[in-house]
Each structure stands twice: as structure tokens, then as C-alpha cells.
Design an enzyme around this catalytic site. Structure first.
Site: not given
Length: 369
Positions: A247, A252
């Protein structure tokens, strides 16, 4: 005596007629000038490039100029000169669309206007890093909803991942409210409460084929509020298990820790469950108030992320294989706005922050030429 009386009557009549005829507000008095302004051209046309044109102006009063949009500039924009030359400049048209604006010239109560038109041209999108060419993008300039030829929606109930509280739906809630739309050239991913549930959107770009390596970039304004968890990231097309298949989190942020943006990588050899994930964080003033550019250069040898062109996370391929480098297969882009969860809700959530919106100006993918 008769002549004197006649003369007196004549003089009195003259005064009376002059007084009666004087109440015309100066409109018929050649000695009183009207406010007036005129220009040599009432319309100007420009091509896509930045340029300028001159217009002559005549006024009998102090005058000033007002433009209707910021891509147009007038110089000088005011003067006491009755005869003047003004220069109208336009910026290069980067919008990909033709555009119009107006210049209003004011002299007392008088007005004159100049219409300004500029052509659209081929907008060339270039990569900030030399050697890469554009292979996929969405500028969100057309339509009112995401293009389903480019994007697909995740559907999932609360708790599906990370103990998140939102319900992901395809396009609309049961009541018919859209969870994502396009307005003013921006994708808007919305998070809101409706009929006792919190709804949001998770969008996948080019999910079927993805890309292997490249430079991936998006321009995003983050939402505000404790409980928000926006992300711009990538997952493998052929996913079997996590974190084995990898990933890549380009950006974020959680609203409980506003304006701290981070990049992370997850693989079997480094992931958050055992605190070995590869992560870098930075305070970015205004991340929730303005648009900022988040990007990742992904090569066979390293991964480098960027915030507004400045390097953030760097990770090199150590050659040990999939355990530390599962990043050699096609991955696709994800944009989502989660609510609560193990990270976004680590300090609880504030439902007073709802509704909230994550805005995206563009997403671009470049490959090595």
C-alpha cells in the site's frame, strides 16, 4: 409717457420669460457641459498567450477603470487627463476554455465599456520532474459528476476497514443525495449525516489496469473537523492480502491533528500494526484552507513523495524481494474521505464538523518517456 410705459412692460416681460425658461437643469444651456467618455474600441480579442492592446480614451471629467476579472489588467486605471491611451493586458489562458471579461470606464455619471475575449488553446500538462509524459488525468472541468469511465465507487458499511464510521455508497444515498460531484472545476467528496447515518465516497481511478511506476500527483484542499480522515493513496490491482501486496499512501491527514500531512508505505516487512511502517509527517500551514499539491515519484529503485514540490518521504528498494518491495506491480489511485476510525477517530469525533468536503482540483499520472 406711453413710450416709457411700453419700455417698462417690455423689460418686465423679458425678465419674466428668462426666469421661466431657466428651469432646465442646464440641459439646454450650451455653457454647461455634460459628463462624457468614449473609447476608440469597444471590443478586444486575444489569443491564448499573454498579450496587450492599446485603446484611446476621451473624457471631459476625471475618469477611472474597473475590470471584471483578475486575468485582465488596465494601465493606467485612473487619470485626470481628458485624452489618454490605456493599455489592456491579459494573462496566458491556462484554463483550456475561452473566456470573457469587461472593462468599465467611468467619468462622473458617464460610462463606457470594453469587452475582452480570449481564446482557449491546447493546454500542455507537464510533469515537474523531467523525463515523464502524461498518460492519465482528470482535471474535473466537464460534467457535474465523476466520469465513470475513469472512476468507480466503493460500496461498504461502517466498520469495513479501520473501524471507520462512514457508509460508502455508489453515487447517491438512499435518499438521493450525491456523495461526490463536480463544481467549479473541482471534484468534491462529501461527508455528511443523513437519516442517522454518516455517508461519504471512496473513488478508485483506473482500477482495472492501474500503472506500474510513474509520477502521480493531485491538488487537494483538505476538510476540517475532528473525525475527518482524507486520503490520496494507491493499492495493487491484483490484491490478495494486506499488507503482503503493499500500500502506498501519498497523502493522509486526520482532522484531530489539523494540517499535519503524512506519507506512508505498508508491506509485510513494514506496516502500522507492529509500528514498522515507513512514514514521514510534516506540518503544512493552510492544508485545510487552501489547495496544495501532493505527489509521488515511484521507480523500480525508490519511492519519493512530495508536498508542494518539497521532498517528504524517501524509501529505497533494498533488493530483498516482495517482503520489503511489493511495489513492482500495477497499482491504482484512491481518493476518499473517511469518518472516525482507528486513526481519524483516535480522539473521538465531532459531529458538529459535518457536513464537510474534500476538494480535488486535478489528478495526474505520468510515465517515463
Amino acid at each position: 409717457m406711453t413710450k416709457k410705459i411700453s419700455l417698462i412692460i417690455y423689460l418686465l416681460l423679458s425678465v419674466f420669460l428668462t426666469a421661466c425658461g431657466g428651469d432646465n437643469n442646464g440641459n439646454d444651456d450650451p455653457g454647461v457641459s455634460q459628463d462624457a467618455i468614449s473609447v476608440s474600441k469597444s471590443a478586444l480579442e486575444f489569443d491564448v498567450e499573454a498579450g496587450e492592446q492599446s485603446v484611446t480614451l476621451t473624457a471631459n471629467h476625471e475618469w477611472s477603470a474597473l475590470v471584471s476579472d483578475t486575468w485582465v489588467n488596465v494601465s493606467p486605471d485612473n487619470s485626470t487627463q481628458q485624452n489618454a491611451t490605456i493599455t489592456i493586458k491579459v494573462q496566458r489562458n491556462e484554463t483550456g476554455k475561452s473566456r470573457e471579461a469587461s472593462v468599465t470606464l467611468m467619468a462622473g455619471t458617464a460610462r463606457a465599456s470594453i469587452q475582452v475575449k480570449q481564446e482557449a488553446g491546447e493546454t500542455t500538462i507537464t510533469c515537474p520532474i523531467p523525463g515523464y509524459g502524461l498518460v492519465w488525468n482528470d482535471e474535473f472541468e466537464t460534467g457535474s459528476v465523476p466520469d465513470l469511465d475513469k472512476w468507480s465507487y466503493q460500496e461498504a458499511n461502517p466498520g469495513w476497514v479501520n473501524n471507520e464510521l462512514q457508509t460508502y455508497v455508489k453515487e447517491k444515498t438512499p435518499a438521493g443525495t450525491r456523495v461526490a460531484d463536480i463544481k467549479d472545476g473541482r471534484l468534491r467528496i462529501k461527508c455528511f449525516k443523513e437519516d442517522g447515518k454518516v455517508y461519504s465516497a471512496r473513488l478508485y481511478g483506473n482500477v482495472r489496469t492501474g500503472w506500474t511506476y510513474g509520477y502521480i500527483e493531485a491538488k487537494i484542499k483538505l476538510p476540517k473537523g475532528k473525525g475527518t480522515w482524507p486520503a490520496f493513496w494507491m493499492m495493487p490491482v491484483k490484491f490478495t492480502s494486506w499488507p503482503d501486496d503493499g500500500e502506498m499512501d501519498i497523502m493522509e491527514e486526520v482532522g484531530t491533528n489539523p494540517n499535519y500531512v503524512s506519507s506512508s508505505l505498508h508491506a509485510l516487512g513494514h506496516y502500522h500494526a507492529n509500528n514498522t511502517q515507513v512514514t514521514k509527517e510534516r506540518y503544512l500551514a493552510g492544508a485545510e484552507d487552501d489547495f496544495h499539491v501532493y505527489a509521488m515519484e515511484w521507480t523500480p529503485d525508490y519511492i519519493q513523495t512530495y508536498v508542494d514540490g518539497e521532498k517528504l518521504l524517501y524509501y529505497a528498494n533494498d533488493g530483498s524481494g516482495k517482503r520489503n518491495w511489493p511495489y513492482n506491480t500495477p497499482f491504482y489511485v484512491i481518493l476518499n474521505l473517511a469518518w472516525g476510525g482507528s486513526w481519524g477517530g483516535m480522539n473521538g469525533v465531532d459531529e458538529g464538523a459535518l457536513p464537510c468536503t474534500m476538494e480535488v482540483e486535478y489528478v495526474r499520472v505520468f510515465h517515463k518517456d
